[in-house]
Enzyme design. Sequence first.
Site, PDB file in Angstrom:
ATOM      1  N   PHE A   1     -17.539 -35.954  20.139  1.00 24.51           N
ATOM      2  CA  PHE A   1     -16.354 -36.262  20.933  1.00 24.51           C
ATOM      3  C   PHE A   1     -16.818 -36.867  22.250  1.00 24.51           C
ATOM      4  O   PHE A   1     -17.890 -36.497  22.754  1.00 24.51           O
ATOM      5  CB  PHE A   1     -15.531 -34.987  21.205  1.00 24.51           C
ATOM      6  CG  PHE A   1     -14.516 -34.717  20.133  1.00 24.51           C
ATOM      7  CD1 PHE A   1     -14.915 -34.284  18.878  1.00 24.51           C
ATOM      8  CD2 PHE A   1     -13.161 -34.909  20.378  1.00 24.51           C
ATOM      9  CE1 PHE A   1     -13.983 -34.053  17.880  1.00 24.51           C
ATOM     10  CE2 PHE A   1     -12.219 -34.675  19.392  1.00 24.51           C
ATOM     11  CZ  PHE A   1     -12.627 -34.255  18.139  1.00 24.51           C
TER      12      PHE A   1
ATOM     13  N   LYS B   1     -22.024 -43.584  24.473  1.00 30.93           N
ATOM     14  CA  LYS B   1     -22.379 -42.191  24.169  1.00 30.93           C
ATOM     15  C   LYS B   1     -22.786 -42.034  22.700  1.00 30.93           C
ATOM     16  O   LYS B   1     -23.734 -41.338  22.371  1.00 30.93           O
ATOM     17  CB  LYS B   1     -21.156 -41.301  24.469  1.00 30.93           C
ATOM     18  CG  LYS B   1     -21.480 -39.883  24.785  1.00 30.93           C
ATOM     19  CD  LYS B   1     -20.257 -39.180  25.346  1.00 30.93           C
ATOM     20  CE  LYS B   1     -20.230 -39.216  26.865  1.00 30.93           C
ATOM     21  NZ  LYS B   1     -19.102 -38.470  27.424  1.00 30.93           N
TER      22      LYS B   1
ATOM     23  N   LYS C   1     -25.177  -8.316  40.676  1.00 30.32           N
ATOM     24  CA  LYS C   1     -24.214  -9.157  41.380  1.00 30.32           C
ATOM     25  C   LYS C   1     -24.818  -9.647  42.705  1.00 30.32           C
ATOM     26  O   LYS C   1     -25.402  -8.847  43.446  1.00 30.32           O
ATOM     27  CB  LYS C   1     -22.949  -8.337  41.637  1.00 30.32           C
ATOM     28  CG  LYS C   1     -21.837  -9.137  42.246  1.00 30.32           C
ATOM     29  CD  LYS C   1     -20.612  -8.268  42.446  1.00 30.32           C
ATOM     30  CE  LYS C   1     -19.589  -9.037  43.244  1.00 30.32           C
ATOM     31  NZ  LYS C   1     -18.572  -8.192  43.839  1.00 30.32           N
TER      32      LYS C   1
ATOM     33  N   ASP D   1     -28.680 -30.563  24.638  1.00 34.43           N
ATOM     34  CA  ASP D   1     -27.550 -31.336  24.108  1.00 34.43           C
ATOM     35  C   ASP D   1     -27.464 -31.067  22.601  1.00 34.43           C
ATOM     36  O   ASP D   1     -28.322 -31.509  21.830  1.00 34.43           O
ATOM     37  CB  ASP D   1     -27.747 -32.831  24.404  1.00 34.43           C
ATOM     38  CG  ASP D   1     -26.480 -33.606  24.099  1.00 34.43           C
ATOM     39  OD1 ASP D   1     -25.914 -33.427  22.992  1.00 34.43           O
ATOM     40  OD2 ASP D   1     -26.039 -34.366  24.975  1.00 34.43           O
ATOM     41  N   ILE D   2     -26.442 -30.341  22.213  1.00 35.36           N
ATOM     42  CA  ILE D   2     -26.334 -29.889  20.814  1.00 35.36           C
ATOM     43  C   ILE D   2     -26.077 -31.073  19.884  1.00 35.36           C
ATOM     44  O   ILE D   2     -26.731 -31.219  18.844  1.00 35.36           O
ATOM     45  CB  ILE D   2     -25.218 -28.825  20.696  1.00 35.36           C
ATOM     46  CG1 ILE D   2     -25.584 -27.631  21.580  1.00 35.36           C
ATOM     47  CG2 ILE D   2     -25.013 -28.395  19.246  1.00 35.36           C
ATOM     48  CD1 ILE D   2     -24.459 -26.677  21.867  1.00 35.36           C
TER      49      ILE D   2
ATOM     50  N   ALA E   1     -16.970 -29.121  21.079  1.00 35.45           N
ATOM     51  CA  ALA E   1     -17.047 -28.223  22.242  1.00 35.45           C
ATOM     52  C   ALA E   1     -17.289 -29.012  23.526  1.00 35.45           C
ATOM     53  O   ALA E   1     -17.928 -30.069  23.509  1.00 35.45           O
ATOM     54  CB  ALA E   1     -18.189 -27.224  22.045  1.00 35.45           C
TER      55      ALA E   1
ATOM     56  N   ASP F   1     -22.941 -29.184  30.852  1.00 31.63           N
ATOM     57  CA  ASP F   1     -24.158 -30.002  30.895  1.00 31.63           C
ATOM     58  C   ASP F   1     -25.296 -29.284  31.613  1.00 31.63           C
ATOM     59  O   ASP F   1     -26.452 -29.539  31.349  1.00 31.63           O
ATOM     60  CB  ASP F   1     -23.863 -31.325  31.614  1.00 31.63           C
ATOM     61  CG  ASP F   1     -22.984 -32.222  30.759  1.00 31.63           C
ATOM     62  OD1 ASP F   1     -23.152 -32.198  29.534  1.00 31.63           O
ATOM     63  OD2 ASP F   1     -22.115 -32.921  31.321  1.00 31.63           O
TER      64      ASP F   1
ATOM     65  N   ASN G   1     -15.555 -24.781  32.275  1.00 27.62           N
ATOM     66  CA  ASN G   1     -14.723 -25.984  32.369  1.00 27.62           C
ATOM     67  C   ASN G   1     -13.355 -25.686  31.754  1.00 27.62           C
ATOM     68  O   ASN G   1     -13.111 -24.583  31.285  1.00 27.62           O
ATOM     69  CB  ASN G   1     -15.405 -27.180  31.703  1.00 27.62           C
ATOM     70  CG  ASN G   1     -15.661 -26.916  30.236  1.00 27.62           C
ATOM     71  OD1 ASN G   1     -14.730 -26.713  29.455  1.00 27.62           O
ATOM     72  ND2 ASN G   1     -16.937 -26.901  29.853  1.00 27.62           N
TER      73      ASN G   1
HETATM   74  N1  CTP Z   1     -22.308 -32.146  23.780  1.00 30.17           N
HETATM   75  C1  CTP Z   1     -23.187 -31.234  23.236  1.00 30.17           C
HETATM   76  N2  CTP Z   1     -24.046 -30.575  24.060  1.00 30.17           N
HETATM   77  C2  CTP Z   1     -24.068 -30.812  25.395  1.00 30.17           C
HETATM   78  C3  CTP Z   1     -23.163 -31.740  25.952  1.00 30.17           C
HETATM   79  C4  CTP Z   1     -22.285 -32.384  25.116  1.00 30.17           C
HETATM   80  O1  CTP Z   1     -23.161 -31.021  22.042  1.00 30.17           O
HETATM   81  N3  CTP Z   1     -24.919 -30.156  26.151  1.00 30.17           N
HETATM   82  C5  CTP Z   1     -21.433 -32.891  22.878  1.00 30.17           C
HETATM   83  C6  CTP Z   1     -19.973 -32.578  22.989  1.00 30.17           C
HETATM   84  O2  CTP Z   1     -19.621 -31.528  22.103  1.00 30.17           O
HETATM   85  C7  CTP Z   1     -19.336 -33.902  22.573  1.00 30.17           C
HETATM   86  C8  CTP Z   1     -20.331 -34.927  23.073  1.00 30.17           C
HETATM   87  O3  CTP Z   1     -21.559 -34.249  23.205  1.00 30.17           O
HETATM   88  O4  CTP Z   1     -19.279 -34.051  21.186  1.00 30.17           O
HETATM   89  C9  CTP Z   1     -19.993 -35.576  24.368  1.00 30.17           C
HETATM   90  O5  CTP Z   1     -19.679 -34.617  25.335  1.00 30.17           O
HETATM   91  P1  CTP Z   1     -19.228 -35.073  26.777  1.00 30.17           P
HETATM   92  O6  CTP Z   1     -19.014 -33.874  27.613  1.00 30.17           O
HETATM   93  O7  CTP Z   1     -18.112 -36.088  26.652  1.00 30.17           O
HETATM   94  O8  CTP Z   1     -20.481 -35.913  27.212  1.00 30.17           O
HETATM   95  P2  CTP Z   1     -21.756 -35.558  28.033  1.00 30.17           P
HETATM   96  O9  CTP Z   1     -22.938 -35.613  27.164  1.00 30.17           O
HETATM   97  O10 CTP Z   1     -21.541 -34.299  28.788  1.00 30.17           O
HETATM   98  O11 CTP Z   1     -21.825 -36.826  29.007  1.00 30.17           O
HETATM   99  P3  CTP Z   1     -21.027 -37.083  30.371  1.00 30.17           P
HETATM  100  O12 CTP Z   1     -20.889 -35.758  31.044  1.00 30.17           O
HETATM  101  O13 CTP Z   1     -21.924 -38.036  31.082  1.00 30.17           O
HETATM  102  O14 CTP Z   1     -19.723 -37.723  30.011  1.00 30.17           O
END
Ligand code: CTP
Length: 413
Positions: A333, A347, A295, A314-315, A281, A285, A217
Amino acid sequence: MSDVLKNRRILLIIGGGIAAYKSLELIRRLRDQGASVRCVLTQAGAEFVTPLSLGTLSGDKVYTDLFDLTDTATIGHIELSRDADLLVVVPATADLLAKMSAGLAGDLATTLLIATDKPVLVAPAMNVCMWTHRATQRNVEQLMADGIHFVGPNDGDMACGEFGPGRMAEPAEILAAIDAHFSENEFSGNPPLKGRRILVTSGPTHEPIDPVRYLANRSSGKQGHAIATALARMGADVTLVSGPTNLTAPAGVNLKRVETAREMLAACEAALPADVAICAAAVADWRVDIDATQKIKKEAGAATPSLTLVENPDILATISKMKKGRPALVIGFAAETEKVIEHAVAKRARKGCDWIVANDVSPESGVMGGDLNTVHLISDGGQEDWPLLPKQAVAERLARAIAAHFEPKKTKS
Ligand code: CTP
């Protein structure tokens, strides 16, 4: 924004380079933060910006001529050079750096730079060959040894059409360097986060498709790295777990580099226990449900491969929901492209973190990869809307909020 620049007196020396125009924005930003700015314009600088613009923005007289100052009715050059908390040279040309390094004092700017007893910060700007020339590098080494502080230069496109190091740091970066200079002094001896262990995640993650391709990303890691830097400056023991970025390792921080979300989770778990965890970070997802050790080839006539995705751990949620050893303060965040507050509030509840920093990352916001950020801090205490700030200033402000959170509550006597 922190109050660290409030009532600070900055003597801004504007050298003769095309980047001189950036000094105008810097003046405005410094004054927005409550600093006072007095400008000194070199003869060459006056070819690029006018005393009228500098005087209008700074709200003060602009000094250009050494011999003006011999008049007893005006401030003398010694006084001018010392009646400031910091001297900032923007842009510091090859010529100015050479003169400073040699201790020359042939005009007002160089006289002030040698007469001062105050710290000096320079923002070099010049053509890439001039910057990399042995003579300039020798001068830079000498100036660093003399205790002169540097911000930049950056790599980038130049007004002369070349590319490389030599482009002046942006006003937001110079502002952050000035802020950092005063913050460092502010905390010397009694840093407010001393003894606190803090985990910060930063950057994107890369999820491999095969040994040469990956899903990623647009996160630059600038915000997470700036947070780690600000916390370390306030005395915290910081572990920064970062996905791949182009950023240099922040000073005084324990940096663990990872690639994938699963590696990031493992590095975070290894860094615990901690008092605070900040998940900045942009973790992917999903990862690709594939185990390609070679490859993937584009065979003639073969169907286009399709990728099946599986969810990553999800950390933030994992740390927030820890039964044992959960950090006392977990901050997430919420990067949103629409309905920023509504999604962030949901969230925070879903992931179980204590605070959530919501920001708009829609393409028109320029946040992804940019230097500025507009955030809202959401906690049990409600919602705080912060103004548009450089990412370093957002970091500084968040670090101060964390320090205030851990400050012993004052009891009424
Ligand atoms: N985060 C995380 N681990 C993941 C996804 C997200 O730790 N696998 C954390 C990010 O570091 C951030 C928060 O979760 O602090 C929200 O991340 P964000 O990308 O905004 O949300 P998502 O959980 O990915 O939800 P969505 O994609 O539906 O907005």
